[in-house]
Scaffold this active site. Structure first.
Site, PDB file in Angstrom:
ATOM      1  N   LYS A  53       0.826  -1.210   0.000  1.00  0.00           N
ATOM      2  CA  LYS A  53       0.000   0.000   0.000  1.00  0.00           C
ATOM      3  C   LYS A  53       0.865   1.267   0.000  1.00  0.00           C
ATOM      4  O   LYS A  53       0.438   2.313  -0.476  1.00  0.00           O
ATOM      5  CB  LYS A  53      -0.928   0.020   1.220  1.00  0.00           C
ATOM      6  CG  LYS A  53      -1.846  -1.188   1.356  1.00  0.00           C
ATOM      7  CD  LYS A  53      -2.818  -1.309   0.197  1.00  0.00           C
ATOM      8  CE  LYS A  53      -3.965  -2.273   0.470  1.00  0.00           C
ATOM      9  NZ  LYS A  53      -3.564  -3.682   0.588  1.00  0.00           N
TER      10      LYS A  53
HETATM   11  C1  LIG Z   1      -4.171  -4.852   0.201  1.00  0.00           C
HETATM   12  C2  LIG Z   1      -3.339  -6.058   0.142  1.00  0.00           C
HETATM   13  C3  LIG Z   1      -3.573  -7.061  -0.804  1.00  0.00           C
HETATM   14  C4  LIG Z   1      -4.732  -7.012  -1.766  1.00  0.00           C
HETATM   15  O1  LIG Z   1      -4.571  -6.000  -2.726  1.00  0.00           O
HETATM   16  P1  LIG Z   1      -5.838  -5.470  -3.542  1.00  0.00           P
HETATM   17  O2  LIG Z   1      -5.339  -4.344  -4.344  1.00  0.00           O
HETATM   18  O3  LIG Z   1      -6.836  -5.056  -2.503  1.00  0.00           O
HETATM   19  O4  LIG Z   1      -6.336  -6.613  -4.358  1.00  0.00           O
HETATM   20  C5  LIG Z   1      -2.711  -8.147  -0.839  1.00  0.00           C
HETATM   21  N1  LIG Z   1      -1.684  -8.244   0.027  1.00  0.00           N
HETATM   22  C6  LIG Z   1      -1.439  -7.303   0.954  1.00  0.00           C
HETATM   23  C7  LIG Z   1      -0.307  -7.499   1.896  1.00  0.00           C
HETATM   24  C8  LIG Z   1      -2.241  -6.171   1.036  1.00  0.00           C
HETATM   25  O5  LIG Z   1      -1.980  -5.233   1.957  1.00  0.00           O
END
Ligand SMILES: *Cc1c(COP(=O)(O)O)cnc(C)c1O
Length: 536
Positions: free
Chosen positions: A153
């Site tokens: 993120k």
């Molecule tokens: C948010 C997240 C995901 C999923 O990603 P999306 O874009 O919501 O599909 C997968 N792994 C981690 C560690 C995340 O923080």
């Protein structure tokens, strides 16, 4: 680990070299040149997936987050990459980011965009490469967890606050921005880290009280900054996300906010300002694969993405449609396998039990960004999309037509059970001494299923979305089959010893940090919590 480090080392030295070659002044020159190319000045407009009449510039779409009708902003058309791979191969992450993002954020000036990029991808990341590509066994892991909160993120949320502040100035926004966010664990902390102390903003984060890892929770509740509020809810992520979306589309609430000098925006991947920066690392990864001689220019590369809200893999899909030679988009789910079923049957059905897994950031049954894909395979038909989304809201499900399903051929969906996830962690560790977090392990397990089923030998880059240190309990019990209730930070040290990787700064920081956010509420109380914080 040796082989891994060696590979990583080669890249590292390479990028250091690049930093020298492309001094900032030269970088500017470079761009003046690409700036002459066709398409550069074209304005990109964004439309709502539920109503074409609602249009916005990039900066307006970033400010708003969600369209007024509850739809998601999408670019009217996807731009084509206009820099050859040979050239991209020589670029730093920041330079690549500019080349990709300038195509989408056309109402930002070159200087504004470069400034945002510089402020985002700096020393907050613990490597100059920003997103290192690591080879372990037969796979390439694109490590997207080197930012401030050690999950992917950060790739978008370290730049979103800068984009938003720039957008606010550009549009002469009168109101203070209140970022309202639902989190399945990682978005919350990354958004808090990005927006804490940013003047002209407040940020409110709702997380499922019993649905995040202990380290994730500690990261959030210790957040500093007077403009921050973190609230646990008695409910799951979908309920948090639905509550937040309801507040976004509540016209009465918007009026009350405006009267008090506030407006909402979103840091979730429904915001186009989250999605666009995520396209960058797929382009970067491809160019680095070519540079390292792992791929010939033009040769296909598969990507495997651990998926929850469908934001990360949608960014890969956009990259493919911009001309990046991506073959299969391998969509990996955990036991909340609503997307697997969707790709298999063409029916999206959220009416099922919500499972708490070891990959909590993927514990989601309503994948918001799928709407952007549905809209596209419906032939950019806002009415058709609108009616499917109505079905989802009313009945919790919808079905797509065979024609629409026919356009999903580049996707492969599957899922990994909890056992399969743990054994992926164990196996990769045994074979390569490389430690995966549970989310990345879901993708690795699904990738293996795909290769076994199809015999496809195209090289695959796995999006590595979190540091294993964020999920020490699950990781350690996968490796040694014994977590025996040991305290989290004891496990952190053990993991460090085992992997030979230093404990990340993000974890050191929270070892002894005091808890600053103790609020917990019911789902029905979310709105009143927001009002209380804003004193309206
Ligand atoms: C948010 C997240 C995901 C999923 O990603 P999306 O874009 O919501 O599909 C997968 N792994 C981690 C560690 C995340 O923080």
């Amino acid at each position: 680990m040796r082989g891994v480090l060696k590979f990583q080392g080669a890249f590292y030295n390479y990028s250091v070299l690049q930093m020298k070659i492309y001094s900032r002044r030269q970088w500017g020159k470079c761009h003046a040149w690409t700036g002459m190319k066709e398409g550069w000045n074209k304005t990109m407009l964004y439309v709502s997936t539920r109503n074409h009449k609602e249009q916005a510039t990039a900066s307006q779409a970033i400010l708003k987050g969600l369209a007024d009708d509850g739809g998601l902003f999408v670019p009217e058309e996807l731009p084509a990459l206009d820099v050859p791979v040979e050239q991209l191969a020589g670029m730093s992450y920041q330079e690549t980011a500019y080349e990709v993002m300038k195509l989408f954020l056309t109402d930002f000036t070159e200087e504004e965009l470069k400034q945002c990029i510089r402020q985002a991808y700096d020393r907050k990341f613990d490597t100059e490469e920003i997103a290192p590509l690591v080879k372990a066994g037969d796979h390439f892991y694109l490590e997207l967890f080197h930012g401030a909160t050690i999950a992917f993120k950060d790739m978008a949320l370290s730049i979103l606050p800068h984009l938003m502040i720039t957008a606010a100035k550009k549009n002469h926004a009168e109101h203070e921005i209140v970022i309202l966010t639902a989190t399945s664990g990682d978005t919350g902390k990354a958004a808090l880290a990005g927006f804490a102390g940013v003047e002209g903003t407040k940020i409110i984060v709702f997380y499922p009280k019993d649905g995040v890892s202990p380290i994730q929770q500690k990261q959030m509740v210790t957040q500093k900054g007077d403009n921050t509020l973190v609230v646990g809810i008695h409910g799951n992520f979908d309920q948090a996300q639905t509550g937040v979306k309801q507040m976004f589309s509540d016209k009465g609430l918007a009026a009350e906010l405006a009267a008090a000098g506030y407006q909402f925006s979103s840091a979730n991947s429904i915001n186009i300002g989250r999605l666009v920066p995520q396209i960058v690392y797929y382009v970067y990864a491809y160019a680095k694969m070519v540079k390292a001689g792992e791929l010939k220019n033009g040769e296909l590369m598969n990507v495997a993405v651990p998926t929850g809200n469908f934001g990360n893999i949608l960014a890969a899909f956009y990259a493919k449609n911009m001309g990046l030679p991506i073959g299969k988009l391998i969509c990996a789910s955990n036991e909340n396998k609503v997307l697997y079923d969707f790709f298999a049957t063409g029916i999206y059905d959220r009416n099922r039990e919500f499972v708490l897994t070891s990959s909590p950031s993927m514990d989601i049954l309503i994948s918001s960004n799928l709407e952007r894909l549905i809209y596209r395979i419906a032939g950019n038909d806002d009415q058709k999309n609108q009616s499917l989304m109505e079905d989802l809201k009313e009945n919790g499900k919808y079905g797509i037509t065979p024609e629409m399903k026919g356009q999903l051929a580049s996707f492969y969906g599957n899922y990994a059970s909890e056992e399969e996830t743990a054994s992926a962690i164990r196996e990769v560790y045994k074979e390569s001494n490389y430690i995966l977090d549970p989310h990345t392990a879901v993708a690795a397990a699904v990738c293996k299923k795909y290769q076994e089923e199809t015999g496809d030998t195209v090289k695959t880059v796995i999006a590595s979305t979190a540091s294993p240190f964020k999920f020490t309990k699950s990781v350690m019990s996968a490796i040694d089959g014994n977590d025996s209730g040991r305290p989290d930070f004891e496990l952190v040290d053990e993991l460090s010893a085992l992997s030979g990787v230093q404990v990340p700064q993000a974890i050191e920081e929270i070892r002894t940090a005091p808890v600053r956010h103790k609020k917990v509420c019911e789902i029905g109380e979310m709105q009143s919590v927001v009002k209380e914080f804003l004193q309206i």
